[in-house]
Scaffold this motif. Structure first.
Motif, PDB file in Angstrom:
ATOM      1  N   ARG A 107      80.740 -59.286 -51.444  1.00  0.00           N
ATOM      2  CA  ARG A 107      80.125 -60.238 -50.507  1.00  0.00           C
ATOM      3  C   ARG A 107      79.940 -61.607 -51.131  1.00  0.00           C
ATOM      4  O   ARG A 107      79.066 -62.362 -50.738  1.00  0.00           O
ATOM      5  CB  ARG A 107      78.763 -59.728 -50.005  1.00  0.00           C
ATOM      6  N   ARG A 166      66.092 -55.959 -42.812  1.00  0.00           N
ATOM      7  CA  ARG A 166      66.618 -55.897 -44.183  1.00  0.00           C
ATOM      8  C   ARG A 166      67.444 -54.623 -44.329  1.00  0.00           C
ATOM      9  O   ARG A 166      67.193 -53.622 -43.649  1.00  0.00           O
ATOM     10  CB  ARG A 166      65.480 -55.855 -45.205  1.00  0.00           C
ATOM     11  N   PHE A 212      64.384 -45.540 -50.911  1.00  0.00           N
ATOM     12  CA  PHE A 212      63.607 -45.998 -52.066  1.00  0.00           C
ATOM     13  C   PHE A 212      63.580 -47.514 -51.986  1.00  0.00           C
ATOM     14  O   PHE A 212      64.635 -48.161 -52.072  1.00  0.00           O
ATOM     15  CB  PHE A 212      64.258 -45.573 -53.385  1.00  0.00           C
ATOM     16  N   MET A 247      59.763 -56.459 -54.130  1.00  0.00           N
ATOM     17  CA  MET A 247      60.201 -57.679 -54.821  1.00  0.00           C
ATOM     18  C   MET A 247      59.020 -58.635 -54.902  1.00  0.00           C
ATOM     19  O   MET A 247      58.266 -58.762 -53.932  1.00  0.00           O
ATOM     20  CB  MET A 247      61.310 -58.381 -54.018  1.00  0.00           C
ATOM     21  N   GLY A 275      58.362 -60.760 -51.920  1.00  0.00           N
ATOM     22  CA  GLY A 275      59.289 -60.255 -50.907  1.00  0.00           C
ATOM     23  C   GLY A 275      58.607 -60.053 -49.559  1.00  0.00           C
ATOM     24  O   GLY A 275      57.631 -59.299 -49.470  1.00  0.00           O
ATOM     25  N   VAL A 278      59.638 -58.516 -46.730  1.00  0.00           N
ATOM     26  CA  VAL A 278      59.741 -57.185 -46.131  1.00  0.00           C
ATOM     27  C   VAL A 278      59.332 -56.094 -47.120  1.00  0.00           C
ATOM     28  O   VAL A 278      58.517 -55.214 -46.787  1.00  0.00           O
ATOM     29  CB  VAL A 278      61.178 -56.960 -45.601  1.00  0.00           C
ATOM     30  N   SER A 298      66.457 -49.306 -57.576  1.00  0.00           N
ATOM     31  CA  SER A 298      66.457 -48.674 -56.252  1.00  0.00           C
ATOM     32  C   SER A 298      67.865 -48.340 -55.769  1.00  0.00           C
ATOM     33  O   SER A 298      68.028 -47.655 -54.750  1.00  0.00           O
ATOM     34  CB  SER A 298      65.729 -49.550 -55.232  1.00  0.00           C
ATOM     35  N   ALA A 322      69.118 -44.808 -54.526  1.00  0.00           N
ATOM     36  CA  ALA A 322      69.119 -44.206 -53.181  1.00  0.00           C
ATOM     37  C   ALA A 322      70.534 -43.794 -52.733  1.00  0.00           C
ATOM     38  O   ALA A 322      70.782 -42.600 -52.497  1.00  0.00           O
ATOM     39  CB  ALA A 322      68.466 -45.152 -52.182  1.00  0.00           C
ATOM     40  N   PRO A 334      76.310 -54.256 -53.840  1.00  0.00           N
ATOM     41  CA  PRO A 334      75.341 -55.095 -54.549  1.00  0.00           C
ATOM     42  C   PRO A 334      74.156 -55.363 -53.639  1.00  0.00           C
ATOM     43  O   PRO A 334      74.346 -55.737 -52.479  1.00  0.00           O
ATOM     44  CB  PRO A 334      76.128 -56.390 -54.833  1.00  0.00           C
ATOM     45  N   GLU A 374      69.189 -61.359 -48.760  1.00  0.00           N
ATOM     46  CA  GLU A 374      69.702 -62.160 -47.648  1.00  0.00           C
ATOM     47  C   GLU A 374      69.167 -63.574 -47.704  1.00  0.00           C
ATOM     48  O   GLU A 374      69.860 -64.526 -47.412  1.00  0.00           O
ATOM     49  CB  GLU A 374      69.347 -61.497 -46.325  1.00  0.00           C
ATOM     50  N   GLU A 375      67.910 -63.708 -48.137  1.00  0.00           N
ATOM     51  CA  GLU A 375      67.331 -65.051 -48.242  1.00  0.00           C
ATOM     52  C   GLU A 375      68.113 -65.862 -49.267  1.00  0.00           C
ATOM     53  O   GLU A 375      68.543 -66.971 -49.015  1.00  0.00           O
ATOM     54  CB  GLU A 375      65.883 -64.937 -48.681  1.00  0.00           C
ATOM     55  N   ALA A 376      68.391 -65.256 -50.439  1.00  0.00           N
ATOM     56  CA  ALA A 376      69.117 -65.956 -51.490  1.00  0.00           C
ATOM     57  C   ALA A 376      70.536 -66.274 -51.041  1.00  0.00           C
ATOM     58  O   ALA A 376      71.059 -67.347 -51.312  1.00  0.00           O
ATOM     59  CB  ALA A 376      69.139 -65.108 -52.759  1.00  0.00           C
TER      60      ALA A 376
END
Ligand SMILES: Cc1cc2nc3c(=O)[nH]c(=O)nc-3n(C[C@H](O)[C@H](O)[C@H](O)COP(=O)(O)OP(=O)(O)OC[C@H]3O[C@@H](n4cnc5c(N)ncnc54)[C@H](O)[C@@H]3O)c2cc1C
Ligand code: FES
Length: 355
Positions: free
Chosen positions: A36, A145, A161, A165, A168, A170, A210, A213, A326, A330-332
């Motif tokens: 991505r 998210r 899991f 953050m 964060g 969410v 995480s 998962a 990866p 989304e914000e970044a």
């Protein structure tokens, strides 16, 4: 707002902002992708009509020659007009179509200082997905998210899991304010880093934090289906106190004699050598000399995922046999669309890769 017509997909997708890939994934189009971030070339498609603006990418992912031939990277391409694109037969129609479902929190359990285990019960029948895929979760009015399922497919209870953050929106809400019984909107499944039904010589599943998962879901599915090859699960965290879900790992290792779990700690306490030190890609490089017949799955921090892919390729793995998710923010992504995750990741490697 522009419309993207994808060959072999019945309805156009609409894009207000963002890339073709973002919009395609949101609409559940089974498009191929991995990094991505313009570095692997997996999302390559051809623009038949219309105009796109292209963010920065590695030349290895898309050559000037391909560009002049109309090829673009969907993860880097932002339509300027309505466009028509062709994935050249690479849409993955065998994945379950995305659905919108309602669920409720059934269990909410803190596993360590950062990780929360969340179990959601979906209303109605189970939501179909392939082991390794993820869903978009929406809690109240917060933005949706992506979170990866850790359980086996076919169950109405979905296990996640979620790492809290710092700051964060969410993950902070999930960790601190979510309660048993709260409603959650789910959309999914998405993702192409799912367990393939092929029969490779070995499966290497690599999790950072995480990222355990989806790797747990893959390992559970491989164990259930008695996939007859060695399965190496690498689980990288910073220190022993960051480990979680040991019960699930021990139980699976007992059930599956072909499975081995390799815990790798990036910040090992001096004198403590119960687990290996370093990063997962370093452990893989010291354990294998040839990964050409192996399938490699990885999920977690983008620099770790990038380093695993780089190491696997150096050990002879085929690009088509490396599947990655990866856990990009989304914000970044929205703030820094032109900075490559792998390039960033490799620059940071060994200095500040955080698992
Ligand atoms: C395919 C996919 C699957 C995912 N699966 C999981 C999962 O199973 N478990 C899980 O915990 N997360 C997963 N994520 C990450 C998750 O979607 C969110 O990005 C994460 O929970 C942060 O969201 P937030 O709203 O709390 O943070 P935001 O409010 O969006 O961000 C807060 C701050 O943290 C930074 N930040 C956010 N996320 C990251 C990150 N991943 N790395 C570095 N900095 C970051 C932001 O830049 C910002 O400064 C996945 C992501 C993707 C793309
Ligand atoms: S180059 Fe687009 S997903 Fe990797």
């Amino acid at each position: 707002m522009t419309a993207v017509h994808i060959k072999d997909w019945p309805t156009p997708i609409e894009i207000r902002r963002g890339t073709i890939l973002d919009a395609a994934l949101k609409d559940g189009v089974p498009v191929p992708y991995q990094c991505r971030s313009g570095e692997c070339g997996s999302c390559k498609c051809r623009v038949i009509t219309g105009r796109v603006e292209h963010d920065a990418h590695l030349p290895e992912a898309l050559s000037e020659h391909e560009k002049s031939d109309g090829w673009v990277l969907a993860c880097r391409a932002r339509p300027k007009t309505d466009v028509e694109i062709d994935y050249d037969g690479k849409l993955e129609f065998d994945t379950p179509p995305a659905q919108q479902r309602r669920a409720r929190v059934q269990q909410h359990e803190r596993l360590n200082a950062e990780i929360v285990r969340l179990v959601l019960t979906v209303e109605g029948a189970a939501m179909p997905f392939f082991a390794g895929q993820f869903a978009r979760l929406r809690f109240g009015n917060l933005p949706p998210r992506s979170y990866s399922m850790a359980n086996l497919p076919g169950d109405r209870h979905l296990e996640f899991f979620i790492r809290e953050m710092p700051g964060g929106a969410v993950s902070g809400h999930v960790a601190r304010h979510l309660s048993v019984g709260d409603p959650v909107d789910i959309e999914g499944p998405f993702g192409n880093a799912y367990l393939r039904k092929s029969n490779p010589a070995a499966i290497i599943a690599v999790a950072g934090g995480s990222g355990l998962a989806p790797m747990l879901s893959i390992a559970r599915e491989a164990t259930l289906n008695q996939i007859p090859c060695p399965l190496h699960l690498y689980f990288g965290v910073r220190s022993e106190s960051d480990l979680f879900a040991p019960g699930a790992l021990v139980q699976m290792s007992r059930q599956n004699p072909r499975m081995s779990v390799h815990v790798v700690l990036s910040e090992q306490t001096p004198g403590q050598n119960r687990f290996r030190g370093g990063f997962p890609h370093e452990a893989i490089a010291s354990d294998f000399t040839d990964l050409s017949p192996a399938l490699i799955y990885s999920a977690g921090p983008p620099p770790m995922v990038a380093a695993v892919a780089e190491t696997a390729l150096a050990l002879g793995a085929q690009t088509d046999n490396i599947y990655s998710d990866p856990f990009t923010s989304e914000e970044a992504e929205e703030l820094r669309p032109s900075v490559g995750v792998i390039a960033r990741g490799l620059g940071l490697l060994g200095r500040s890769m955080r698992l």
